[in-house]
Write an enzyme that holds these catalytic residues in place. Sequence first.
Site, mmCIF file in Angstrom:
data_model
loop_
_atom_site.group_PDB
_atom_site.id
_atom_site.type_symbol
_atom_site.label_atom_id
_atom_site.label_comp_id
_atom_site.label_asym_id
_atom_site.label_seq_id
_atom_site.Cartn_x
_atom_site.Cartn_y
_atom_site.Cartn_z
ATOM 1 N N GLY A 33 0.837 -1.208 0.000
ATOM 2 C CA GLY A 33 0.000 0.000 0.000
ATOM 3 C C GLY A 33 0.867 1.251 0.000
ATOM 4 C CG HIS A 34 3.189 2.169 3.457
ATOM 5 N ND1 HIS A 34 3.198 1.012 4.204
ATOM 6 C CD2 HIS A 34 2.580 3.105 4.213
ATOM 7 C CE1 HIS A 34 2.618 1.252 5.370
ATOM 8 N NE2 HIS A 34 2.235 2.506 5.409
ATOM 9 C CD GLU A 146 -9.777 6.673 -2.886
ATOM 10 O OE1 GLU A 146 -10.087 5.483 -3.086
ATOM 11 O OE2 GLU A 146 -10.131 7.609 -3.604
ATOM 12 C CE LYS A 147 -6.444 -0.178 5.811
ATOM 13 N NZ LYS A 147 -6.128 0.538 7.008
ATOM 14 C CG LEU A 182 -1.853 -4.753 1.348
ATOM 15 C CD1 LEU A 182 -0.589 -4.450 0.540
ATOM 16 C CD2 LEU A 182 -1.773 -6.163 1.890
ATOM 17 C CB SER A 183 -3.506 -2.560 7.755
ATOM 18 O OG SER A 183 -3.208 -2.015 9.026
HETATM 19 P P1 AMP Z 1 0.451 4.633 7.748
HETATM 20 O O1 AMP Z 1 1.871 4.189 7.689
HETATM 21 O O2 AMP Z 1 -0.503 3.535 8.132
HETATM 22 O O3 AMP Z 1 0.270 5.896 8.537
HETATM 23 O O4 AMP Z 1 0.031 4.993 6.254
HETATM 24 C C1 AMP Z 1 0.775 5.913 5.495
HETATM 25 C C2 AMP Z 1 0.047 6.206 4.223
HETATM 26 O O5 AMP Z 1 -0.159 5.005 3.488
HETATM 27 C C3 AMP Z 1 -1.349 6.804 4.468
HETATM 28 O O6 AMP Z 1 -1.598 7.812 3.509
HETATM 29 C C4 AMP Z 1 -2.248 5.616 4.277
HETATM 30 O O7 AMP Z 1 -3.557 5.962 3.882
HETATM 31 C C5 AMP Z 1 -1.515 4.862 3.170
HETATM 32 N N1 AMP Z 1 -1.920 3.456 3.162
HETATM 33 C C6 AMP Z 1 -1.953 2.602 4.213
HETATM 34 N N2 AMP Z 1 -2.435 1.398 3.835
HETATM 35 C C7 AMP Z 1 -2.723 1.498 2.514
HETATM 36 C C8 AMP Z 1 -3.264 0.597 1.527
HETATM 37 N N3 AMP Z 1 -3.591 -0.650 1.844
HETATM 38 N N4 AMP Z 1 -3.414 1.050 0.266
HETATM 39 C C9 AMP Z 1 -3.079 2.328 -0.061
HETATM 40 N N5 AMP Z 1 -2.561 3.214 0.808
HETATM 41 C C10 AMP Z 1 -2.387 2.814 2.079
#
Ligand code: AMP
Length: 297
Positions: A33-34, A146-147, A182-183
């Site tokens: 995702g990132h 958009e997640k 994905l997370s």
């Molecule tokens: P995070 O590391 O969880 O704070 O996420 C950092 C960025 O990645 C944020 O803009 C999230 O929305 C994006 N993000 C997280 N998971 C996904 C995903 N599965 N698909 C697309 N973008 C993602």
Amino acid sequence: MRVVQDRASLAEARDALTGRVAVVMTMGALHEGHASLLAAARAAADAVICTIFVNPLQFGPNEDLDRYPRSLDADLAVCERHGVDVVFTPTEDVIYPYGQPQIRVNPGSLGETLEGASRPGFFHGVLTVVLKLLHLTRPDIAYFGEKDYQQISLVRRMVRDLDVPTEIVAAPTIREADGLALSSRNRYLSPEERAAALTLSRALFAGQEAASEGPAKAAQAAQDVIDAEPRVRPDYLVLTGTDLGPAPQRGEARLLVAARMGRTRLIDNVRVTLRSSEGLNPDEGRDPTSGWSPARS
Ligand code: AMP
């Protein structure tokens, strides 16, 4: 690729970048995702900055700050593969040199619903660090997923309301082959919890499919899937307008879910196109009663 930790090195690295500069902000534990955000940034801009910072300000006292996954070496390899120019990996002291900031961005009423209701103060913490990172990296364009739909909605408003000269771009949610979004937090899931977690995307897709029958049917179809899985404890499952206000009778809407499996809390959302007005005259426009939300938490 330059990896910088302090403000002076970041400023120097930033000054050396030319052309259109993009930023992707993350909390690390990078996944596909990132990577999709980095790829989109790389394709659109002349230079890419990736920030990696687990922001304590957005974690509540009983949340997972201490166990949040950290994998800097692997993250740097992902950045390298995606042609990132500068990676900013500050410590807490670098971002908050005077301790926790007294002045924080107030997200307003939109920040008090959904994630904001489940996690008080969450969006104050998110928007405060996003604004600081925008000041520190000075990007022309910033990519968000958009997640985290409510997050990108609020970032857009902040940039508009506070005159931040950065273009905000939304990137679609990347999913596993079976549909799970994905997370970084998916790493916490046991095999049983992983199976239960799949209920979230299945519920959202069921709602999407039923959208041709109108908002109530869409919402109910999603709720039925959630209700059938006792291992999932939903915080909310709600159909809204694209602005997170009440859902329209027809047209574009959003279906959002947050739920716990064991100790892990996950969120997901999809776009929904409502095609029927369930017998109502479509010209009547919005029905204020259609902001559907089950009273189950
Ligand atoms: P995070 O590391 O969880 O704070 O996420 C950092 C960025 O990645 C944020 O803009 C999230 O929305 C994006 N993000 C997280 N998971 C996904 C995903 N599965 N698909 C697309 N973008 C993602």
